[in-house]
Design a protein around this motif. Structure first.
Motif, mmCIF file in Angstrom:
data_model
loop_
_atom_site.group_PDB
_atom_site.id
_atom_site.type_symbol
_atom_site.label_atom_id
_atom_site.label_comp_id
_atom_site.label_asym_id
_atom_site.label_seq_id
_atom_site.Cartn_x
_atom_site.Cartn_y
_atom_site.Cartn_z
ATOM 1 N N GLY A 135 67.239 13.253 110.038
ATOM 2 C CA GLY A 135 66.815 13.437 111.422
ATOM 3 C C GLY A 135 65.834 14.578 111.546
ATOM 4 O O GLY A 135 65.433 15.202 110.545
ATOM 5 N N VAL A 136 65.449 14.860 112.781
ATOM 6 C CA VAL A 136 64.526 15.962 113.083
ATOM 7 C C VAL A 136 65.043 16.677 114.324
ATOM 8 O O VAL A 136 65.492 16.034 115.274
ATOM 9 C CB VAL A 136 63.097 15.451 113.332
ATOM 10 N N GLU A 137 65.018 18.009 114.293
ATOM 11 C CA GLU A 137 65.418 18.787 115.463
ATOM 12 C C GLU A 137 64.262 19.668 115.918
ATOM 13 O O GLU A 137 63.416 20.065 115.124
ATOM 14 C CB GLU A 137 66.637 19.650 115.144
ATOM 15 N N GLU A 138 64.219 19.954 117.197
ATOM 16 C CA GLU A 138 63.186 20.820 117.741
ATOM 17 C C GLU A 138 63.648 22.277 117.674
ATOM 18 O O GLU A 138 64.777 22.591 118.058
ATOM 19 C CB GLU A 138 62.870 20.443 119.183
ATOM 20 N N THR A 139 62.808 23.145 117.159
ATOM 21 C CA THR A 139 63.107 24.576 117.078
ATOM 22 C C THR A 139 61.967 25.352 117.724
ATOM 23 O O THR A 139 60.936 24.776 118.106
ATOM 24 C CB THR A 139 63.273 25.027 115.616
ATOM 25 N N LYS A 140 62.130 26.658 117.826
ATOM 26 C CA LYS A 140 61.081 27.501 118.398
ATOM 27 C C LYS A 140 59.793 27.424 117.592
ATOM 28 O O LYS A 140 58.699 27.670 118.120
ATOM 29 C CB LYS A 140 61.566 28.952 118.483
ATOM 30 N N ARG A 141 59.928 27.104 116.320
ATOM 31 C CA ARG A 141 58.755 27.015 115.443
ATOM 32 C C ARG A 141 58.268 25.584 115.292
ATOM 33 O O ARG A 141 57.433 25.293 114.430
ATOM 34 C CB ARG A 141 59.077 27.620 114.081
ATOM 35 N N GLY A 142 58.807 24.681 116.079
ATOM 36 C CA GLY A 142 58.386 23.293 116.021
ATOM 37 C C GLY A 142 59.426 22.398 115.377
ATOM 38 O O GLY A 142 60.556 22.839 115.091
ATOM 39 N N PRO A 143 59.100 21.138 115.119
ATOM 40 C CA PRO A 143 60.052 20.196 114.536
ATOM 41 C C PRO A 143 60.522 20.649 113.152
ATOM 42 O O PRO A 143 59.733 21.157 112.354
ATOM 43 C CB PRO A 143 59.249 18.890 114.449
ATOM 44 N N ARG A 144 61.795 20.441 112.875
ATOM 45 C CA ARG A 144 62.384 20.812 111.586
ATOM 46 C C ARG A 144 63.289 19.685 111.113
ATOM 47 O O ARG A 144 64.089 19.143 111.886
ATOM 48 C CB ARG A 144 63.196 22.108 111.715
ATOM 49 N N LYS A 145 63.136 19.331 109.846
ATOM 50 C CA LYS A 145 63.931 18.242 109.293
ATOM 51 C C LYS A 145 65.406 18.618 109.229
ATOM 52 O O LYS A 145 65.753 19.756 108.912
ATOM 53 C CB LYS A 145 63.436 17.874 107.895
ATOM 54 N N GLN A 146 66.245 17.629 109.526
ATOM 55 C CA GLN A 146 67.684 17.785 109.338
ATOM 56 C C GLN A 146 68.054 17.114 108.017
ATOM 57 O O GLN A 146 67.652 15.968 107.763
ATOM 58 C CB GLN A 146 68.447 17.150 110.499
ATOM 59 N N VAL A 147 68.778 17.807 107.184
ATOM 60 C CA VAL A 147 69.063 17.336 105.822
ATOM 61 C C VAL A 147 70.559 17.147 105.633
ATOM 62 O O VAL A 147 71.361 17.990 106.054
ATOM 63 C CB VAL A 147 68.506 18.330 104.780
ATOM 64 N N THR A 148 70.915 16.045 104.995
ATOM 65 C CA THR A 148 72.317 15.732 104.713
ATOM 66 C C THR A 148 72.489 15.442 103.226
ATOM 67 O O THR A 148 71.620 14.804 102.609
ATOM 68 C CB THR A 148 72.782 14.505 105.526
ATOM 69 N N ALA A 149 73.572 15.919 102.637
ATOM 70 C CA ALA A 149 73.881 15.655 101.230
ATOM 71 C C ALA A 149 74.874 14.502 101.130
ATOM 72 O O ALA A 149 75.838 14.433 101.901
ATOM 73 C CB ALA A 149 74.466 16.901 100.571
ATOM 74 N N PHE A 150 74.626 13.617 100.178
ATOM 75 C CA PHE A 150 75.510 12.483 99.929
ATOM 76 C C PHE A 150 75.984 12.495 98.476
ATOM 77 O O PHE A 150 75.256 12.925 97.578
ATOM 78 C CB PHE A 150 74.786 11.153 100.183
ATOM 79 N N LEU A 151 77.195 12.004 98.263
ATOM 80 C CA LEU A 151 77.742 11.791 96.922
ATOM 81 C C LEU A 151 77.474 10.337 96.558
ATOM 82 O O LEU A 151 78.032 9.424 97.175
ATOM 83 C CB LEU A 151 79.239 12.094 96.899
ATOM 84 N N VAL A 152 76.613 10.103 95.559
ATOM 85 C CA VAL A 152 76.186 8.746 95.226
ATOM 86 C C VAL A 152 76.574 8.427 93.785
ATOM 87 O O VAL A 152 76.118 9.095 92.847
ATOM 88 C CB VAL A 152 74.665 8.586 95.403
ATOM 89 N N ASP A 153 77.415 7.414 93.595
ATOM 90 C CA ASP A 153 77.860 7.007 92.263
ATOM 91 C C ASP A 153 76.725 6.344 91.488
ATOM 92 O O ASP A 153 75.867 5.665 92.066
ATOM 93 C CB ASP A 153 79.036 6.040 92.368
ATOM 94 N N LYS A 154 76.734 6.520 90.176
ATOM 95 C CA LYS A 154 75.624 6.035 89.346
ATOM 96 C C LYS A 154 75.479 4.519 89.378
ATOM 97 O O LYS A 154 74.386 3.994 89.168
ATOM 98 C CB LYS A 154 75.808 6.503 87.897
ATOM 99 N N ASP A 155 76.573 3.782 89.605
ATOM 100 C CA ASP A 155 76.510 2.323 89.591
ATOM 101 C C ASP A 155 76.296 1.713 90.973
ATOM 102 O O ASP A 155 76.449 0.512 91.164
ATOM 103 C CB ASP A 155 77.782 1.742 88.972
ATOM 104 N N THR A 156 75.918 2.529 91.964
ATOM 105 C CA THR A 156 75.653 2.016 93.301
ATOM 106 C C THR A 156 74.413 1.123 93.272
ATOM 107 O O THR A 156 73.378 1.531 92.730
ATOM 108 C CB THR A 156 75.434 3.174 94.293
ATOM 109 N N PRO A 157 74.485 -0.089 93.824
ATOM 110 C CA PRO A 157 73.313 -0.986 93.819
ATOM 111 C C PRO A 157 72.083 -0.322 94.422
ATOM 112 O O PRO A 157 72.157 0.335 95.470
ATOM 113 C CB PRO A 157 73.776 -2.167 94.678
ATOM 114 N N GLY A 158 70.964 -0.465 93.726
ATOM 115 C CA GLY A 158 69.709 0.107 94.182
ATOM 116 C C GLY A 158 69.439 1.510 93.687
ATOM 117 O O GLY A 158 68.331 2.037 93.856
#
Length: 388
Positions: free
Chosen positions: A174-197
């Motif tokens: 996502g993106v959030e608005e800050t005093k310095r302008g738009p800032r990306k919102q970052v999320t960490a995921f746990l992804v298994d090696k055999d996940t399709p794709g």
């Protein structure tokens, strides 16, 4: 603020145990794996099991989850010893990413505990082809689709040993608005090696730590459930910052250990190698190099110890960690280079470990934040209180 750090009996025992393990189980293999360009799986498994038997595996993790429960100062001493040997083999003395302590609910049994036990291995997937030092410029995205997220993008320079079982993947959600302008919102995921794709492949071979794998990761519409979010939605960098900042201090401790080994090799050579009828250590051109190496290492050790003390007491700043990483990594580059100069041509021969250590030292000024990034962090922290 003054401090007085004296090693405890337990810390001295830890250092002796680690040193003995390195000398008997790791040093004999580092040159071989460096030439091979990889660590044979059976060797990695053997190192891991021997480290477990001595209680060295996952020593950095809390006792509550099965780790060794080392405090910061003890971990610093441990990392300093491990720094003396090539990362490709020392990495099998597992120190899982502390960010995994953000695991919750079923993630604890699926990811955290198996990693602490050594049954699984993880990789920390942040860097991308278009975002190195500028982590906020990552473009890998995870788009919500009901209770799932669809991940699209690519990572590279993802370090590990052997094929990892899962990746801690940082994505834009996502993106959030800050005093310095738009800032990306970052999320960490746990992804298994055999996940399709999800595809992992060995990346280009680096001149530093030749046998330390670096991977390229590709995400082609990879579907993961919201239960695989590590920590909180949009808070990925909050968790990453805690791990990255502390990690820089331990990288600095690693650098001090490696510098000590290089200095000791040069010292022994200077004390025994004869030219013009005397040992070369008696020539001012060599003896002054040794004196400078000793002084710089002592200064780096003092800084790293002080910053670790601050980390343990909850007063360390990002600038503190940056100073330790900056000075120790650049000190290592100077010490290994001077050690090569003292050895002369022999220092560049593959029969000795010094040319490998010289090559390996170069990456320390790049990974975990380049020297330029560390200087930026330090100066920004200095200037911030004076800005209106």
């Amino acid at each position: 603020m003054p401090f007085d750090f004296q090693q405890t009996d337990e810390q001295r025992m830890l250092v002796e145990t680690a040193r003995g393990f390195i000398e008997t189980e790791l040093y004999p293999h580092e040159r071989t794996v460096d030439k091979l360009g990889h660590v044979p799986p059976e060797l990695g498994a053997a190192i891991k099991e021997k480290a477990k038997a001595l209680g060295l595996y996952s020593a950095n993790m809390p006792e509550a989850v099965g780790g060794g429960g080392l405090d910061v100062m003890s971990q610093m001493l441990f990392e300093r010893e491990l720094g003396k040997v090539n990362w490709a083999v020392q990495k099998f003395v597992g120190r899982p990413s502390a960010i995994l302590m953000a695991c919750k609910d079923e993630q604890v049994e699926k990811y955290l505990l198996p990693t602490v036990r050594g049954d699984k291995m993880e990789v920390f997937a942040l860097t991308e082809p278009g975002s190195g030092s500028d982590a906020m410029s990552i473009s890998t995205r995870a788009e919500a689709d009901g209770d799932d997220f669809i991940i699209k993008g690519q990572k590279h320079f993802i370090s590990g040993v052997g094929l990892p079982d899962f990746a801690i993947v940082f994505t834009v959600t996502g993106v959030e608005e800050t005093k310095r302008g738009p800032r990306k919102q970052v999320t960490a995921f746990l992804v298994d090696k055999d996940t399709p794709g999800f595809t992992m492949r060995r990346g280009p071979r680096a001149v530093s730590y030749r046998a330390y794998d670096n991977y390229e990761l590709f995400f082609d519409n990879v579907r993961v459930n919201k239960r695989q979010i590590l920590g909180e939605l949009h808070k990925g960098f909050v968790h990453a910052e805690e791990w990255l900042v502390g990690g820089r201090v331990f990288i600095a401790a690693n650098c001090c250990g490696k510098a000590e080994r290089a200095m000791d090799l040069a010292l022994n050579w200077a004390a025994t190698r004869k030219q013009f009828g005397q040992t070369i250590g008696k020539f001012q051109g060599v003896s002054f190099k040794l004196a400078d190496m000793k002084t710089e290492l002592a200064a780096a050790d003092a800084l790293v110890t002080y910053v670790c003390w601050k980390l343990q007491n909850g007063s360390m700043t990002n600038g503190d960690a940056a100073m330790a990483k900056l000075y120790a990594s650049e000190m290592l580059g100077r010490v290994t280079d001077q050690a090569i100069q003292i050895f002369g041509g022999m220092g560049l021969m593959e029969e000795l470990p010094l040319e490998m250590m010289w090559r390996d030292a170069r990456i320390e000024r790049i990974w975990e934040g380049t020297s330029e990034i560390q200087r930026h962090i330090i100066s920004r922290e200095m200037l911030r209180p004076l800005e209106s």
